[in-house]
Design a protein around this motif. Sequence first.
Motif: not given
Length: 126
Positions: A3, A22, A95-97, A99, A110, A113, A115-116
């Motif tokens: 996560q 993040c 939000y960060c995500a 890739e 990006c 993606l 994961y978020w």
Amino acid sequence: QLQLVESGGGLVQPGGSLRLSCTASGFTLYSYAIGWFRQAPGKEREGVSCVSRSGISTNYADSVKGRFTIFRDIAKNTVYLQMNNLKPEDTAVYYCAAEFEPNPLLFKKCVSLNYWGQGTQVTVSS
């Protein structure tokens, strides 16, 4: 469990600054480009900025160019979004995500993606 966790949001006056962080739990960000996205009430989510796995390549939405800076600290497994000269229209959940970038020479920007994070609220108001 893999996560992403954002932090650093809050309430700030117009013209103020915030730094979002993040971090990753359960995996390393080393092979991932990291993007910041935001969603304001009643609006679609939009891309804000992205940094390549190497940290060398970046891109920004036109609305934040010259005010926001994305950078990463590989040793701390953390990516930051420094936000200066904040405006009320920057108010949103950020939000960060991540890739996956298998080729360190190819910046994927990006667009796909893996994961978020759960998001952190940024409110710009006097």
